[in-house]
Design an enzyme around this catalytic site. Structure first.
Site, PDB file in Angstrom:
ATOM      1  N   GLU A   1      35.196  59.605  -6.434  1.00 38.53           N
ATOM      2  CA  GLU A   1      34.147  60.278  -7.386  1.00 38.53           C
ATOM      3  C   GLU A   1      33.333  61.105  -6.384  1.00 38.53           C
ATOM      4  O   GLU A   1      32.967  60.970  -5.374  1.00 38.53           O
ATOM      5  CB  GLU A   1      33.716  59.481  -8.346  1.00 38.53           C
ATOM      6  CG  GLU A   1      32.667  60.026  -9.425  1.00 38.53           C
ATOM      7  CD  GLU A   1      32.979  61.131 -10.301  1.00 38.53           C
ATOM      8  OE1 GLU A   1      33.650  62.175  -9.961  1.00 38.53           O
ATOM      9  OE2 GLU A   1      33.059  60.710 -11.459  1.00 38.53           O
TER      10      GLU A   1
ATOM     11  N   HIS B   1      40.033  56.117 -14.659  1.00 40.33           N
ATOM     12  CA  HIS B   1      40.017  54.628 -14.586  1.00 40.33           C
ATOM     13  C   HIS B   1      39.531  54.148 -15.708  1.00 40.33           C
ATOM     14  O   HIS B   1      38.948  54.439 -16.641  1.00 40.33           O
ATOM     15  CB  HIS B   1      39.020  54.115 -13.012  1.00 40.33           C
ATOM     16  CG  HIS B   1      37.525  54.518 -13.170  1.00 40.33           C
ATOM     17  ND1 HIS B   1      36.705  53.988 -13.914  1.00 40.33           N
ATOM     18  CD2 HIS B   1      36.992  55.677 -12.999  1.00 40.33           C
ATOM     19  CE1 HIS B   1      35.641  54.342 -13.941  1.00 40.33           C
ATOM     20  NE2 HIS B   1      35.375  55.703 -13.132  1.00 40.33           N
TER      21      HIS B   1
END
Length: 217
Positions: free
Chosen positions: A90, A17
């Site tokens: 994550e 990202h």
């Protein structure tokens, strides 16, 4: 792990990202849902134009905002739908989340050093890296199996999750995953399908060298 039937010649692009405010502050994000900065949005737009040239067949992404917003940039160019999966989030890192790098080293120094040595550590009482790979790699494998021969899957996720997924797909011992290094914001790694499984074709690609600002640095 084996990439599938010989000769299928598929590719996996694992794309991190864009920039967040916590990246700049060197603050551990983990599963905290942080948005992209304006710079992060611009990074995603630039990278998406490059990745569109690979003519991807499918896009999957973590459902956290920073990954989802990054994925939407590529979707808007390619016209592909994005499939979101929390398995691509994550690493959950418990007490570490929200802390700066300096704070972590000061308060959890022994734990931090053990993790850097490649020992299995529940950072902040959270997930082991192997557990992250256990949930993320199967998501990638399921979607790869849907690709046509020569197809490309783009996986939009997070630095730590991408590193552990690459390690698992390449069949590397978890103690060596640190040797892969981190990904800069909005950079990507590419796995290609060979006769004996997946091979790492590119790592941290997409820009001139930039600092790695993230949970896995």
């Amino acid at each position: 792990m084996n990439g599938g039937k010989a000769g299928r010649d598929r590719r996996i692009v694992l794309w991190r990202h864009g920039q967040t405010a916590w990246n700049l502050e060197r603050r551990f994000q983990g599963t905290t849902d942080i948005a992209l900065t304006e710079t992060g949005i611009a990074q995603a737009h630039r990278a998406a134009r490059l990745l569109a040239g690979l003519r991807p067949d499918a896009i999957i992404a973590s459902d956290l905002r920073r990954a989802a917003a990054t994925a939407r940039q590529l979707a808007s160019i390619t016209g592909l739908d994005v499939t979101y999966d929390e398995g691509l989030r994550e690493t959950f890192a418990g007490d570490w989340q929200g802390m700066t790098h300096v704070e972590i080293v000061e308060r959890f120094g022994d734990q931090y050093r053990a993790w850097k040595r490649g020992e299995p550590v529940r950072r902040g009482g959270g997930e082991l890296e192997s557990e992250v790979a256990d949930r993320a790699a199967p998501v990638v494998e399921r979607h790869v199996e849907k690709l046509p021969d020569g197809g490309t899957l783009v996986v939009v996720s997070h630095g730590g999750t991408i590193r552990t997924t690459i390690g698992r797909l390449l069949g590397l011992d978890s103690r060596t995953w640190e040797s892969l290094g981190g990904l800069s914001n909005c950079c990507w790694s590419v796995l290609g399908e060979g006769a004996r499984g997946w091979r790492l074709l590119e790592h941290n690609a997409g820009t001139l060298p930039e600092p790695v600002l993230g949970d896995d640095d």
